[in-house]
Design an enzyme around this catalytic site. Sequence first.
Site, PDB file in Angstrom:
ATOM      1  N   SER B  63      -0.046   5.694   3.139  1.00  0.00           N
ATOM      2  CA  SER B  63       0.233   4.386   2.273  1.00  0.00           C
ATOM      3  C   SER B  63      -1.147   5.026   1.500  1.00  0.00           C
ATOM      4  CB  SER B  63      -0.830   3.119   2.265  1.00  0.00           C
ATOM      5  OG  SER B  63      -1.538   4.251   3.258  1.00  0.00           O
ATOM      6  N   LYS B 100      -7.919   2.622   3.358  1.00  0.00           N
ATOM      7  CA  LYS B 100      -8.222   1.463   2.088  1.00  0.00           C
ATOM      8  C   LYS B 100      -8.669   2.250   1.233  1.00  0.00           C
ATOM      9  CE  LYS B 100      -4.015  -0.383   3.247  1.00  0.00           C
ATOM     10  NZ  LYS B 100      -2.810   0.105   2.592  1.00  0.00           N
TER      11      LYS B 100
END
Lengths: 331, 142
Positions: B63, B100
């Site tokens: 991701s 993230k």
Amino acid sequence: MIALADGNNFYCSCERVFNPTLEGVPVVVLSNNDGCVVARSEEAKALGFEMGTPEFQARELIETHGVRVFSSNYTLYGDMSRRMMELLTASAPATEIYSIDECFLDYTGMADPEEHARRTREQVRQWLGLPICIGIAATKTLAKAANKLAKHNGGVVMITADNTEEWLTKLPLDKLWGIGRAHDRRLRARGFRTAWDFHQADPAWVRKHMGVVGERMVRELQGIACLSLEEVQPDRQNVCCAKSFGTRLTELRDIEEALANYVNTSAGRVRARCCSSASAPLRLPNSSETGSQPMLDQRPAIRSYPHVRCLTFRPAPAALFVRPLHTGLPS
Amino acid sequence: MGCKLLGPASEIFGETTLPLAPGAVRAGFPSPAADYLENTVCLQELLIAHPQATFLMRVEGDSMVGAGIHDGDIVVVDRAIKPGDGKVVVAVMDGDFAIKRLRYRGGECFLESANPKFKPIPVTEHSENSVWGVVTNVIHRL
Ligand SMILES: [Mg+2]
């Protein structure tokens, strides 16, 4: 002033840093060889878990409340301890590492000791994720007491001449540093209940019944420093790791696993003191401290390690002593 | 994208210093050996600003490939650095660690992936607690 920094429920807190699912739930850590409770989170304390309880006795409580149970990970605790001690050592001009999660700090001449302690506490929480408490006072014994009180009073407590009575009346006698069960019983029989009662004790009586050590404790409570900061610890050059087993060990594998844990723990302590070690005599007694039932069968160990010549048969816990080759601070 | 904790950074990197080759490497010009030995680099110092607050984690998932963080990479995570807008962080999401990018947009806080397949996740409660540490370096094997 002297401060004592102490990790809250240290082993449980270390587990929590790396496992966010443990936040807010009861956690206990067990000793590896005998499966006894060696650390409890606040939630586990509230459920009634006691230190030293064997896992099998606590099993019902564990299952009823979904308690998260871990075996000891000394590599992890040792690494977190080293990080914490490095931060604490940098936070004061002189320090004495007292145990894996306790460190005395010299706060002499500090303008605002409480504010400094709060900042140190916040740094350890932020950098390492570990909650600690700091107690500040004129003597080591009072700093220990302040630390105990800090656990439920915002994390930092400073005992001064003006507030000694207020704080010590809140501290039960058996929470005092150096008061063992025997002393606690004797003092209770005489009507002492809190640390303040002991603070007020007649020195002559204390000296008669508790010797110079007891007298020294009272003086320390009164703010007269008798114990200094020991940056070099001459009486702690030998490291000893001793444990009794919760069950009888008869398999070499189990004995070896227990020994591996001792070696790991001892090596961590030696490293914490910046020593390199020279020798590590081992004692494997054949029976438990309580006498009759032998808790450890030496025969498999003797068969497999023929060079192990002398094993004591005194009833005592198995122990590993580590003697240092030399002591010195790392450059 | 998750991540797994590795051992203590100091034990992985050690204190070894490695010689640093002089600045520009020009083909055909031999580098003077003296320069080579004069400049040394300690990987520990290069990658770790706050040794006590630094942890290494292995990356799982894809991701964050847009930020140059790939599956199997090792990230250097520093807990001493204040998380701020645009910082790549290790966040705690539903009890798991995830890497993230932290974003503040119109007074709100989001955790963004660096991969169009994943949507930004708004951070509603305990936003400061949801950041575990700030990623400062990626160790990527070619
Ligand atoms: Mg503690």
